[in-house]
Design a protein around this motif. Structure first.
Motif, PDB file in Angstrom:
ATOM      1  N   SER A  46       0.551   2.896  16.396  1.00  0.00           N
ATOM      2  CA  SER A  46       1.951   2.479  16.539  1.00  0.00           C
ATOM      3  C   SER A  46       2.844   3.279  15.602  1.00  0.00           C
ATOM      4  O   SER A  46       3.927   3.721  15.991  1.00  0.00           O
ATOM      5  N   LYS A  47       2.394   3.460  14.367  1.00  0.00           N
ATOM      6  CA  LYS A  47       3.169   4.249  13.397  1.00  0.00           C
ATOM      7  C   LYS A  47       3.236   5.716  13.815  1.00  0.00           C
ATOM      8  O   LYS A  47       4.300   6.339  13.761  1.00  0.00           O
ATOM      9  N   ILE A  48       2.100   6.281  14.235  1.00  0.00           N
ATOM     10  CA  ILE A  48       2.094   7.676  14.679  1.00  0.00           C
ATOM     11  C   ILE A  48       3.028   7.846  15.879  1.00  0.00           C
ATOM     12  O   ILE A  48       3.802   8.803  15.945  1.00  0.00           O
ATOM     13  N   GLY A  49       2.960   6.915  16.817  1.00  0.00           N
ATOM     14  CA  GLY A  49       3.830   6.981  17.984  1.00  0.00           C
ATOM     15  C   GLY A  49       5.296   6.887  17.624  1.00  0.00           C
ATOM     16  O   GLY A  49       6.145   7.592  18.189  1.00  0.00           O
ATOM     17  N   LYS A  50       5.612   6.051  16.661  1.00  0.00           N
ATOM     18  CA  LYS A  50       7.002   5.929  16.205  1.00  0.00           C
ATOM     19  C   LYS A  50       7.459   7.220  15.541  1.00  0.00           C
ATOM     20  O   LYS A  50       8.579   7.691  15.776  1.00  0.00           O
ATOM     21  N   MET A  51       6.608   7.817  14.737  1.00  0.00           N
ATOM     22  CA  MET A  51       6.965   9.056  14.037  1.00  0.00           C
ATOM     23  C   MET A  51       7.145  10.223  15.014  1.00  0.00           C
ATOM     24  O   MET A  51       8.017  11.066  14.812  1.00  0.00           O
ATOM     25  N   VAL A 111       0.841  -1.194   0.000  1.00  0.00           N
ATOM     26  CA  VAL A 111       0.000   0.000   0.000  1.00  0.00           C
ATOM     27  C   VAL A 111       0.879   1.249   0.000  1.00  0.00           C
ATOM     28  O   VAL A 111       0.572   2.234  -0.677  1.00  0.00           O
ATOM     29  N   ALA A 112       1.988   1.217   0.741  1.00  0.00           N
ATOM     30  CA  ALA A 112       2.911   2.357   0.753  1.00  0.00           C
ATOM     31  C   ALA A 112       3.478   2.598  -0.646  1.00  0.00           C
ATOM     32  O   ALA A 112       3.623   3.746  -1.070  1.00  0.00           O
ATOM     33  N   GLN A 113       3.787   1.524  -1.361  1.00  0.00           N
ATOM     34  CA  GLN A 113       4.292   1.671  -2.727  1.00  0.00           C
ATOM     35  C   GLN A 113       3.206   2.175  -3.665  1.00  0.00           C
ATOM     36  O   GLN A 113       3.434   3.068  -4.465  1.00  0.00           O
ATOM     37  N   ALA A 114       2.017   1.601  -3.572  1.00  0.00           N
ATOM     38  CA  ALA A 114       0.936   1.953  -4.492  1.00  0.00           C
ATOM     39  C   ALA A 114       0.468   3.392  -4.289  1.00  0.00           C
ATOM     40  O   ALA A 114       0.170   4.093  -5.261  1.00  0.00           O
ATOM     41  N   ARG A 115       0.417   3.847  -3.054  1.00  0.00           N
ATOM     42  CA  ARG A 115      -0.051   5.200  -2.757  1.00  0.00           C
ATOM     43  C   ARG A 115       1.062   6.230  -2.887  1.00  0.00           C
ATOM     44  O   ARG A 115       0.808   7.416  -2.817  1.00  0.00           O
ATOM     45  N   ASP A 116       2.284   5.787  -3.026  1.00  0.00           N
ATOM     46  CA  ASP A 116       3.445   6.670  -3.089  1.00  0.00           C
ATOM     47  C   ASP A 116       3.485   7.617  -1.880  1.00  0.00           C
ATOM     48  O   ASP A 116       3.796   8.794  -1.998  1.00  0.00           O
ATOM     49  N   ALA A 117       3.112   7.053  -0.721  1.00  0.00           N
ATOM     50  CA  ALA A 117       3.130   7.802   0.541  1.00  0.00           C
ATOM     51  C   ALA A 117       3.693   6.866   1.615  1.00  0.00           C
ATOM     52  O   ALA A 117       2.950   6.295   2.409  1.00  0.00           O
ATOM     53  N   PRO A 118       5.008   6.691   1.633  1.00  0.00           N
ATOM     54  CA  PRO A 118       5.586   5.664   2.495  1.00  0.00           C
ATOM     55  C   PRO A 118       5.408   5.895   3.992  1.00  0.00           C
ATOM     56  O   PRO A 118       5.284   4.928   4.732  1.00  0.00           O
ATOM     57  N   ASP A 119       5.356   7.118   4.455  1.00  0.00           N
ATOM     58  CA  ASP A 119       5.268   7.351   5.894  1.00  0.00           C
ATOM     59  C   ASP A 119       3.866   7.672   6.383  1.00  0.00           C
ATOM     60  O   ASP A 119       3.695   8.153   7.496  1.00  0.00           O
ATOM     61  N   ASP A 120       2.863   7.400   5.605  1.00  0.00           N
ATOM     62  CA  ASP A 120       1.492   7.708   5.989  1.00  0.00           C
ATOM     63  C   ASP A 120       0.961   6.640   6.945  1.00  0.00           C
ATOM     64  O   ASP A 120       1.013   5.443   6.632  1.00  0.00           O
ATOM     65  N   LEU A 160      -1.960   5.797   7.436  1.00  0.00           N
ATOM     66  CA  LEU A 160      -3.062   5.069   6.811  1.00  0.00           C
ATOM     67  C   LEU A 160      -2.595   3.724   6.250  1.00  0.00           C
ATOM     68  O   LEU A 160      -3.360   2.750   6.253  1.00  0.00           O
ATOM     69  N   ASN A 161      -1.356   3.637   5.805  1.00  0.00           N
ATOM     70  CA  ASN A 161      -0.809   2.366   5.313  1.00  0.00           C
ATOM     71  C   ASN A 161      -0.873   1.306   6.412  1.00  0.00           C
ATOM     72  O   ASN A 161      -1.203   0.149   6.158  1.00  0.00           O
ATOM     73  N   TYR A 162      -0.551   1.708   7.620  1.00  0.00           N
ATOM     74  CA  TYR A 162      -0.564   0.776   8.750  1.00  0.00           C
ATOM     75  C   TYR A 162      -1.989   0.407   9.124  1.00  0.00           C
ATOM     76  O   TYR A 162      -2.264  -0.734   9.489  1.00  0.00           O
ATOM     77  N   PHE A 163      -2.902   1.377   9.046  1.00  0.00           N
ATOM     78  CA  PHE A 163      -4.304   1.063   9.303  1.00  0.00           C
ATOM     79  C   PHE A 163      -4.790   0.001   8.323  1.00  0.00           C
ATOM     80  O   PHE A 163      -5.437  -0.967   8.717  1.00  0.00           O
ATOM     81  N   LEU A 164      -4.469   0.179   7.048  1.00  0.00           N
ATOM     82  CA  LEU A 164      -4.914  -0.777   6.029  1.00  0.00           C
ATOM     83  C   LEU A 164      -4.277  -2.154   6.233  1.00  0.00           C
ATOM     84  O   LEU A 164      -4.930  -3.183   6.027  1.00  0.00           O
ATOM     85  N   GLY A 165      -3.002  -2.193   6.646  1.00  0.00           N
ATOM     86  CA  GLY A 165      -2.355  -3.473   6.933  1.00  0.00           C
ATOM     87  C   GLY A 165      -3.001  -4.191   8.104  1.00  0.00           C
ATOM     88  O   GLY A 165      -3.261  -5.397   8.060  1.00  0.00           O
ATOM     89  N   GLY A 172      -6.340  -2.291  12.885  1.00  0.00           N
ATOM     90  CA  GLY A 172      -5.975  -1.147  12.060  1.00  0.00           C
ATOM     91  C   GLY A 172      -5.663   0.078  12.901  1.00  0.00           C
ATOM     92  O   GLY A 172      -4.667   0.776  12.673  1.00  0.00           O
ATOM     93  N   THR A 173      -6.492   0.328  13.901  1.00  0.00           N
ATOM     94  CA  THR A 173      -6.262   1.473  14.782  1.00  0.00           C
ATOM     95  C   THR A 173      -4.990   1.299  15.594  1.00  0.00           C
ATOM     96  O   THR A 173      -4.190   2.241  15.729  1.00  0.00           O
ATOM     97  N   LEU A 174      -4.777   0.107  16.117  1.00  0.00           N
ATOM     98  CA  LEU A 174      -3.560  -0.167  16.885  1.00  0.00           C
ATOM     99  C   LEU A 174      -2.313   0.028  16.020  1.00  0.00           C
ATOM    100  O   LEU A 174      -1.343   0.662  16.452  1.00  0.00           O
TER     101      LEU A 174
END
Length: 165
Positions: A149-154, A101-110, A112-117, A143-145
């Motif tokens: 996790s990604k937001i917290g890491k960023m 999803v990060a590759q397809a959306r061309d938004a690697p740090d979003d 939302l990619n983690y939510f979708l995963g 998805g929320t978790l």
């Protein structure tokens, strides 16, 4: 090699956050999921999430078998295998979905990619249990978790350690 020797080697490599690591064979290797660039190295990221999920599945299976003792050894092996394979598949689905999803959306740090995963892993769990309610709840929960996790890491959130003053 004993566990004490392995721990000593790891401590030599990573003595603390402030001291640079000493020379050891593992110090130059990228160690984890967060070390790899987002949207790249999908196979490696998927492998890492699969290993982690498999380990969690094994630990969870062990606790479940101790808490709810099976009647036979074969039943114990079946339960452990079922739970571990399900967790491993969820880890693989999460890792691959997040990366693709990060590759397809061309938004690697979003996030939302983690939510979708996480959501894709939850949908798999719902399919595995033949329950739309389980799939929907797991999709939203995982998805929320994953997103937080990604937001917290960023943003540098920490769950343990010394407080920042």
């Amino acid at each position: 090699m004993s566990i004490n020797k392995v721990l000593k080697q790891v401590l030599v490599c990573f003595p603390s956050r402030d001291i640079p690591p000493l020379s050891c064979p593992w110090c130059e290797i990228k160690m984890g999921y967060w070390d790899l660039e987002e949207g790249k190295d999908c196979v490696q990221k998927t492998w890492i999430t699969t290993k982690l999920a498999t380990a969690l599945g094994l630990v969870g299976s062990a606790y479940h078998i101790v808490a709810f003792q099976p009647d036979t050894a074969i039943e114990a092996v079946q339960r452990a295998t079922n739970a571990t394979v399900t967790m491993a598949a969820m880890g693989a689905i999460f890792g691959m979905t997040t990366c693709l999803v990060a590759q397809a959306r061309d938004a690697p740090d979003d996030p939302l990619n983690y939510f979708l995963g996480g959501c894709a892993s939850g949908v798999f769990l719902g399919a595995r249990t033949h329950s739309a309610m389980t799939g929907t709840s797991a999709c939203l929960g995982l998805g929320t978790l994953a997103m937080f996790s990604k937001i917290g890491k960023m943003e540098g959130w920490r769950l343990s350690g010394e407080p920042k003053l």
